[in-house]
Design a protein around this motif. Sequence first.
Motif, PDB file in Angstrom:
ATOM      1  N   VAL A  53      -5.201  -9.505  14.952  1.00 45.15           N
ATOM      2  CA  VAL A  53      -3.941  -9.257  14.245  1.00 45.15           C
ATOM      3  C   VAL A  53      -3.803  -7.775  13.948  1.00 45.15           C
ATOM      4  N   LEU A  54      -2.564  -7.352  13.728  1.00 47.05           N
ATOM      5  CA  LEU A  54      -2.209  -5.955  13.489  1.00 47.05           C
ATOM      6  C   LEU A  54      -1.954  -5.709  12.012  1.00 47.05           C
ATOM      7  N   ASP A  55      -2.414  -4.554  11.511  1.00 46.68           N
ATOM      8  CA  ASP A  55      -2.059  -4.059  10.182  1.00 46.68           C
ATOM      9  C   ASP A  55      -2.499  -5.023   9.078  1.00 46.68           C
ATOM     10  N   LEU A  56      -3.787  -5.035   8.804  1.00 43.29           N
ATOM     11  CA  LEU A  56      -4.352  -5.954   7.819  1.00 43.29           C
ATOM     12  C   LEU A  56      -3.987  -5.561   6.392  1.00 43.29           C
ATOM     13  N   ASP A  57      -3.533  -6.533   5.615  1.00 46.42           N
ATOM     14  CA  ASP A  57      -3.409  -6.316   4.179  1.00 46.42           C
ATOM     15  C   ASP A  57      -4.725  -6.744   3.526  1.00 46.42           C
ATOM     16  N   TYR A  58      -4.792  -6.640   2.198  1.00 46.46           N
ATOM     17  CA  TYR A  58      -6.083  -6.893   1.542  1.00 46.46           C
ATOM     18  C   TYR A  58      -6.565  -8.323   1.735  1.00 46.46           C
ATOM     19  N   ALA A  59      -5.652  -9.279   1.693  1.00 43.68           N
ATOM     20  CA  ALA A  59      -6.052 -10.678   1.841  1.00 43.68           C
ATOM     21  C   ALA A  59      -6.760 -10.911   3.170  1.00 43.68           C
ATOM     22  N   GLU A  60      -6.303 -10.208   4.218  1.00 40.74           N
ATOM     23  CA  GLU A  60      -6.943 -10.334   5.532  1.00 40.74           C
ATOM     24  C   GLU A  60      -8.167  -9.440   5.635  1.00 40.74           C
ATOM     25  N   ASP A  61      -8.048  -8.222   5.143  1.00 42.34           N
ATOM     26  CA  ASP A  61      -9.121  -7.240   5.254  1.00 42.34           C
ATOM     27  C   ASP A  61     -10.391  -7.724   4.552  1.00 42.34           C
ATOM     28  N   SER A  62     -10.216  -8.373   3.421  1.00 45.67           N
ATOM     29  CA  SER A  62     -11.372  -8.798   2.626  1.00 45.67           C
ATOM     30  C   SER A  62     -12.123  -9.969   3.234  1.00 45.67           C
ATOM     31  N   CYS A  66      -4.059  13.294  -0.218  1.00 44.60           N
ATOM     32  CA  CYS A  66      -3.607  11.915  -0.028  1.00 44.60           C
ATOM     33  C   CYS A  66      -4.108  11.073  -1.197  1.00 44.60           C
ATOM     34  N   ASP A  67      -3.193  10.699  -2.071  1.00 45.95           N
ATOM     35  CA  ASP A  67      -3.543   9.952  -3.269  1.00 45.95           C
ATOM     36  C   ASP A  67      -2.960   8.547  -3.203  1.00 45.95           C
ATOM     37  N   VAL A  68      -3.838   7.567  -3.311  1.00 45.46           N
ATOM     38  CA  VAL A  68      -3.422   6.169  -3.239  1.00 45.46           C
ATOM     39  C   VAL A  68      -2.842   5.755  -4.591  1.00 45.46           C
ATOM     40  N   VAL A  69      -1.539   5.478  -4.588  1.00 45.87           N
ATOM     41  CA  VAL A  69      -0.850   5.043  -5.801  1.00 45.87           C
ATOM     42  C   VAL A  69      -1.047   3.545  -5.999  1.00 45.87           C
ATOM     43  N   GLN A  70      -1.037   2.824  -4.889  1.00 45.33           N
ATOM     44  CA  GLN A  70      -1.181   1.366  -4.922  1.00 45.33           C
ATOM     45  C   GLN A  70      -1.888   0.928  -3.646  1.00 45.33           C
ATOM     46  N   ALA A  71      -2.905   0.074  -3.784  1.00 41.23           N
ATOM     47  CA  ALA A  71      -3.730  -0.287  -2.632  1.00 41.23           C
ATOM     48  C   ALA A  71      -3.623  -1.777  -2.325  1.00 41.23           C
ATOM     49  N   ASP A  72      -3.348  -2.068  -1.064  1.00 39.40           N
ATOM     50  CA  ASP A  72      -3.345  -3.459  -0.588  1.00 39.40           C
ATOM     51  C   ASP A  72      -3.841  -3.499   0.857  1.00 39.40           C
ATOM     52  N   GLY A  73      -4.917  -2.738   1.114  1.00 44.38           N
ATOM     53  CA  GLY A  73      -5.482  -2.671   2.451  1.00 44.38           C
ATOM     54  C   GLY A  73      -4.844  -1.577   3.289  1.00 44.38           C
ATOM     55  N   GLY A  74      -5.641  -0.965   4.169  1.00 46.01           N
ATOM     56  CA  GLY A  74      -5.118   0.044   5.092  1.00 46.01           C
ATOM     57  C   GLY A  74      -4.753   1.361   4.442  1.00 46.01           C
ATOM     58  N   THR A  75      -5.469   1.759   3.383  1.00 47.03           N
ATOM     59  CA  THR A  75      -5.107   3.011   2.721  1.00 47.03           C
ATOM     60  C   THR A  75      -5.407   4.234   3.588  1.00 47.03           C
ATOM     61  N   THR A 123      -5.549  -0.504  -7.949  1.00 47.74           N
ATOM     62  CA  THR A 123      -6.039  -1.844  -7.619  1.00 47.74           C
ATOM     63  C   THR A 123      -5.847  -2.768  -8.821  1.00 47.74           C
ATOM     64  N   HIS A 124      -6.258  -4.019  -8.661  1.00 51.59           N
ATOM     65  CA  HIS A 124      -6.029  -5.032  -9.695  1.00 51.59           C
ATOM     66  C   HIS A 124      -6.697  -4.689 -11.019  1.00 51.59           C
ATOM     67  N   THR A 125      -7.857  -4.081 -10.958  1.00 52.95           N
ATOM     68  CA  THR A 125      -8.546  -3.652 -12.168  1.00 52.95           C
ATOM     69  C   THR A 125      -8.717  -2.144 -12.138  1.00 52.95           C
ATOM     70  N   THR A 161       0.851  -1.189   0.000  1.00 49.12           N
ATOM     71  CA  THR A 161       0.000   0.000   0.000  1.00 49.12           C
ATOM     72  C   THR A 161       0.890   1.244   0.000  1.00 49.12           C
ATOM     73  N   HIS A 162       0.752   2.052  -1.040  1.00 51.39           N
ATOM     74  CA  HIS A 162       1.562   3.263  -1.176  1.00 51.39           C
ATOM     75  C   HIS A 162       0.633   4.470  -1.328  1.00 51.39           C
ATOM     76  N   VAL A 163       0.807   5.461  -0.461  1.00 50.20           N
ATOM     77  CA  VAL A 163      -0.030   6.658  -0.498  1.00 50.20           C
ATOM     78  C   VAL A 163       0.867   7.896  -0.549  1.00 50.20           C
ATOM     79  N   LEU A 164       0.667   8.732  -1.560  1.00 49.95           N
ATOM     80  CA  LEU A 164       1.407   9.978  -1.692  1.00 49.95           C
ATOM     81  C   LEU A 164       0.652  11.081  -0.964  1.00 49.95           C
TER      82      LEU A 164
END
Length: 237
Positions: free
Chosen positions: A172-181, A116-125, A70-72, A35-38
């Motif tokens: 658990v701490l700091d969920l990525d998308y696989a956990e968040d979903s 705050c612009d999300v460049v890449q999202a994998d949960g926790g944006t 995101t993926h799409t 997850t990358h946010v500018l």
Amino acid sequence: MRPSGRAPDQLRDVALETGVSRYAEGSCLAKFGHTHVLCAASVEQGVPGWLKGQGRGWVTGEYGMLPRATHTRGRREAAQGKQSGRTQEIQRLIGRALRSVVDLKALGDRTITLDCDVVQADGGTRTAAITGAWVALARACKYLVDEGVLKETPVRGQVAAISCGVFDGAPVLDLDYAEDSSAEVDSNYVLAGDGRLIEIQATGEQRPFTDDEFAEMLRLAKLGCGRLFEAQVKAVV
């Protein structure tokens, strides 16, 4: 076992890179794993009309997700003609979180906008956005002090945010998308640098959660934010 192989109390790899925007008064690229946010802080003279004459400034946030974060590909909200409810909720959260540690009277007749612009999202944006936005804000205020515009920074404390949840029956701490979903419980915590709470968002996605689970998620959030506060300090030096 978490999909990432992390321990329950382990953050993703976190990086807070500053000076990434040439023209902004303050900037930070917040990386929480994939997850990358500018985050860019812009200082403008003047305040919204409803604040004029009150002798204080304003800090606000704007949030967006790039089409291929995101993926799409997602359609730009500008092309749709309106912001989604989720976008509006998140940017209001960013503004509330940052204003809680800013002396608006000391800021004076100025507005600081955190984009705050999300460049890449994998949960926790949203939590990455808040954590990075504080760095951008602090650096922008440092710039104002260095330039002699302000005598001292109006930033009176730190703000960081992190997600927690119950995944596969365990907090658990700091969920990525696989956990968040697929989390049974999903929550976000915004904390001040002294450990006090600013905001909590917690939802039983698949089932209600217990007091003990909530207490453990809060413990994990304070642990995680403690590490983020350390990273923020290093980023603004």
